[in-house]
Design a protein around this motif. Structure first.
Motif, PDB file in Angstrom:
ATOM      1  N   PRO A  30       1.032  -6.698  -6.863  1.00 37.21           N
ATOM      2  CA  PRO A  30      -0.363  -7.157  -6.991  1.00 37.21           C
ATOM      3  C   PRO A  30      -0.616  -7.832  -8.337  1.00 37.21           C
ATOM      4  O   PRO A  30      -0.173  -7.337  -9.381  1.00 37.21           O
ATOM      5  CB  PRO A  30      -1.168  -5.852  -6.875  1.00 37.21           C
ATOM      6  CG  PRO A  30      -0.285  -4.917  -6.119  1.00 37.21           C
ATOM      7  CD  PRO A  30       1.114  -5.262  -6.543  1.00 37.21           C
TER       8      PRO A  30
ATOM      9  N   VAL B 197      -4.737  -3.267   0.164  1.00 33.69           N
ATOM     10  CA  VAL B 197      -4.294  -4.526  -0.421  1.00 33.69           C
ATOM     11  C   VAL B 197      -4.718  -5.679   0.478  1.00 33.69           C
ATOM     12  O   VAL B 197      -4.505  -5.635   1.697  1.00 33.69           O
ATOM     13  CB  VAL B 197      -2.763  -4.530  -0.614  1.00 33.69           C
ATOM     14  CG1 VAL B 197      -2.286  -5.879  -1.136  1.00 33.69           C
ATOM     15  CG2 VAL B 197      -2.348  -3.412  -1.573  1.00 33.69           C
TER      16      VAL B 197
ATOM     17  N   ALA C 157      -5.056  -5.466  -5.098  1.00 28.71           N
ATOM     18  CA  ALA C 157      -5.067  -4.056  -4.701  1.00 28.71           C
ATOM     19  C   ALA C 157      -6.368  -3.383  -5.122  1.00 28.71           C
ATOM     20  O   ALA C 157      -6.817  -3.521  -6.265  1.00 28.71           O
ATOM     21  CB  ALA C 157      -3.884  -3.326  -5.313  1.00 28.71           C
TER      22      ALA C 157
ATOM     23  N   GLU D 264       0.823  -1.212   0.000  1.00 22.37           N
ATOM     24  CA  GLU D 264       0.000   0.000   0.000  1.00 22.37           C
ATOM     25  C   GLU D 264       0.859   1.264   0.000  1.00 22.37           C
ATOM     26  O   GLU D 264       0.526   2.260  -0.650  1.00 22.37           O
ATOM     27  CB  GLU D 264      -0.932  -0.010   1.225  1.00 22.37           C
ATOM     28  CG  GLU D 264      -2.031  -1.048   1.122  1.00 22.37           C
ATOM     29  CD  GLU D 264      -2.692  -1.354   2.454  1.00 22.37           C
ATOM     30  OE1 GLU D 264      -3.544  -2.255   2.500  1.00 22.37           O
ATOM     31  OE2 GLU D 264      -2.347  -0.699   3.468  1.00 22.37           O
TER      32      GLU D 264
END
Length: 542
Positions: free
Chosen positions: A514, A470, A484, A456
């Motif tokens: 992600p 996330v 995310a 994040e």
């Protein structure tokens, strides 16, 4: 004491009214009224309340409640915005020996009805702004409590069946000789946690804990008689982190704010010379992303305390540029709000090092007895190496008495003489703790632990990103992979999934990047925290 009977230090040196009084935050107001009664205690729009007036009003409220049958350990609930009457309730109800139950104005009617039943509230003080919600709540109750109606500028119609607040105060004695607590361990407040599953749990505070927490906050945040505190933090949240009592203890001024709006916040800061404010990270994000026309310049440095997820370096840099000095705090409803604070580091740090340190959860407040990062299995302290992960635990007078009518949950949370937070952190050699994740938020991908906070932080550095969250998404190959959820800046350059993935690859190990990115508004709790349990459910369904 065993073995000390007859000892000179234990003989003829007894407690008396001259040398002992149960600690209670109510005493802060009595002192303030007697020492600087003409000083300004509260600002609310055009309204001004001095300390002498505040003390008289609180004594009237306590007296009137007593005359209506409210006694020791009876519950008085209040559903209100950040208004003077909320501050008055934090002193008047404990004066009487009752228990104040501040209710979350952003919860649904069923949850509020549960809280009123579970806490056995005899009285409900209602800010008229929330009359429609109260009507829904009352419809769910077999025996509604006595309701007291506090007028609001935008709500002209009185609440049916309720007593007008000022009329109710007129029933009370301004010179009421309040009894205070029989014992400082006596219950003072009931705060319901906003649990993600099951019924809310009611954390119970004591007079002693509230007194010490208020002083701990005042010392940590540098509050004095010259301080002007703006209410950007909901007072229903952990009793406003005990700041209704802390500001009065210092003799400062409290500025009320019904609704958190950046334009109004900037105006009040400039108009009243605000020196202190608190809030969740979402508040900082709102201020940073406020349009230029909403910003009003101010000369003073404003100390801003924030809790929850650590502010990103982007947010910290922008807040400093606007004139705010940010202090990161950490705590929970169960610890009266803040239990730790990130203290100033060395002067020779680089900018990146300084912001990295500011994002730590820090060290224990002065009034916290002990802080530890423990091995959850053995409850032994982990090494202070900045790498080993354990669970944050605290103990002391500013940990709740327990959960009302819930001995099992109390036993689990306070097991082994410690408050178990459920937050996973490392312990640095200098004694500071740094959260890596909630235990349930750690993502385990191919056997590797991924901190959602780390991902994040990187995503939040992208100029298009306003908020990032996330969570884990199930993966057939890796078990879990990061997913995310992104809320883009309305005035930003915009970004695609491909662009954000490429950005993450520049700053993260490949397994931490992600695999899925979802755009849209992020769900938030009543206190502005992102609801990851909602996002986890969405990730499961993708």
């Amino acid at each position: 004491m065993t073995g000390l009977t007859g000892h000179p230090f234990e003989t003829g040196l007894d407690k008396s009214a001259a040398n002992f009084a149960p600690l209670t935050p109510v005493s802060f107001l009595a002192r303030a009224a007697g020492s600087f009664g003409a000083s300004l205690a509260i600002i609310d729009g055009e309204r001004r309340i001095t300390y002498a007036d505040l003390y008289r009003r609180c004594r009237r409220l306590a007296s009137a409640l007593g005359r209506r049958g409210v006694g020791r350990l009876d519950t008085v609930a209040i559903l209100a915005s950040n208004i003077p009457e909320m501050i008055e309730a934090h002193f008047a109800v404990p004066m009487l020996g009752g228990v104040l139950n501040p209710l979350n104005t952003r919860l649904d009617a069923a949850t509020l009805a549960f809280s009123l039943r579970h806490g056995e509230a005899k009285v409900l003080i209602v800010d008229r702004d929330h009359a429609p919600l109260v009507a829904q709540v009352v419809a769910l109750l077999d025996e509604p409590p006595l309701m007291i109606d506090v007028p609001a500028p935008s709500a002209a119609t009185a609440i049916p069946g309720a007593v007008d607040y000022e009329t109710f105060l007129s029933e009370g004695d301004p010179d009421y000789a309040w009894p205070g607590p029989d014992d400082e361990w006596q219950s003072l407040c009931l705060l319901y946690t906003s649990g993600t599953t099951g019924d809310p749990k009611g954390a119970v505070y004591s007079h002693r804990g509230a007194y010490l927490q208020a002083l701990g906050n005042a010392v940590t945040f540098g509050v004095s008689q010259d301080s002007v505190y703006l209410w950007t933090l909901p007072m229903f949240h952990c009793s406003g982190w005990s700041y209704p009592w802390a500001i009065v203890a210092a003799g400062g001024t409290q500025v009320c704010l019904r609704k958190v709006e950046p334009a109004r916040i900037f105006r009040l800061i400039a108009e009243h010379g605000v020196t202190h404010l608190c809030g969740a990270p979402i508040l900082l994000s709102m201020l940073v992303h406020a349009p230029p026309e909403d910003r009003v310049p101010f000369r003073q440095t404003v100390r801003c305390a924030t809790g929850g997820a650590a502010p990103t370096s982007t947010i910290l840099r922008a807040m400093e540029a606007m004139g705010f000095a940010v202090t990161h705090l950490y705590g929970a409803t169960e610890t009266y709000g803040p239990g730790t604070a990130c203290v100033k580091g060395a002067d020779d740090l680089t900018e990146a090092e300084r912001y990295g340190r500011m994002a730590r959860q820090g060290v224990a407040l002065t009034t916290v007895e002990d802080l530890m990062v423990m091995d959850p299995a053995t409850r032994a302290p982990i090494p202070r190496d900045g790498r080993t992960i354990g669970e944050i635990a605290m103990r002391g007078n500013t940990v709740m008495k327990g959960y009302l009518k819930n001995p099992d949950a109390t036993g689990r949370t306070l097991a082994g003489g410690w408050y178990h937070s459920g937050d996973l952190a490392v312990w640095h050699p200098d004694g500071t703790v740094e959260i890596k994740d909630r235990a349930k938020d750690i993502i385990i991908s191919g056997g590797e632990n991924i901190s959602s906070l780390e991902v994040e932080e990187v995503l939040s550095r992208h100029p298009a990103v306003m908020l990032a969250a996330v969570v884990a998404r199930p993966d057939a190959t890796w078990g879990e992979t990061p997913c995310a959820f992104i809320e883009l800046r309305p005035d930003g350059p915009g970004a695609t999934e491909t662009e954000l993935v490429a950005f993450c690859r520049e700053h993260l190990a490949r397994f931490k990047v992600p695999k899925t990115i979802v755009f849209g508004p992020l769900p938030k709790t009543a206190t502005g925290k992102i609801q990851k349990f909602v996002l986890r459910a969405q990730a499961q369904a993708i």
